[in-house]
Design an enzyme around this catalytic site. Sequence first.
Site: not given
Length: 294
Positions: A92, A200
């Site tokens: 998406e 991260d």
Amino acid sequence: MDETLAAFFGNQAGIQRLERISGGDINNAYSLTLENGLRLFLKINAIENLSFFSTEVEGLSAIASTGAIRTPRILGYGTDNDRPKCSFLLMEFVMSKGRRADYWETFGRQLAAMHQAPAGQFVPGGSFGFSHDNYIGATKQDNSAHASWVAFFRDCRLAPQFSRASHHFPAKDKKRANWLLDHLDRFLVEPERPSLLHGDLWSGNFVTGRDGAAWLIDPAAYVGHAEADLAMTELFGRLPYPFYGAYQEAAPLQPGYRDRRDLYNLYHLLNHLNLFGEDYLPAVQRILRKYSPA
Ligand code: ADP
């Protein structure tokens, strides 16, 4: 890729426009517009790097499964032999009309909820680690299950990065690194609970969704101490104060976080040293000197 598009969009699956997006370090990223007007996000890498994408999907699915914070919906990933050979990930396209007024508080609360979600199902055979190895940038992350967070962070995070970086270090720093690995339990503590981490979490790895809130992208997910995610948000400049205020209200930090923060970020700085070179050496050396005796 055509099959993935056809499976979702049938005869409306033709690609009308493909535009390059900058921002990522590792992959080529594109905005892809279909004939039906729908916009998708596409990442491409060499055909042999499919595991970048399969592990990214695993991480995004784990985060989504907590129900705490949004991630883009995945359409599929695979290899493509038709066009120039490549591996791809289709998801998406995250778009927004702007940030909600309480964007940072909401993000802090949602991240705390993700960190407090049950995490046992993500680490078969242990408390810390992940079901599969994955990547931090382009570097492989060993996610072997461990019973102890401190042992996991030593064996699977710091030690492999130190050994990869050893040619950058003078003898004195090698000694400091070995000393630190041997004495890590003097500085790090076991968490109150194992938490699913993004892994991260710098400012390039969240985007604003259609609800005006932060959505997580591009994780290097594993189960560890929640502090490691928070530390990374402080590595390249802190996020605004309301993020931390709301986080701490929902999930108070264990005492001594500030003394541990640089050790968590040492992992990322070593990874940057290994991936991008010696610009990162002074920051690594500063942390080594801070924690180990001269
Ligand atoms: P890389 O894996 O190369 O680091 P990223 O996943 O970080 O690439 O994506 C690169 C940039 O593309 C991001 O910084 C972000 O701005 C944008 N981006 C990533 N995922 C989406 C998405 N699903 N929808 C819209 N933009 C995205």
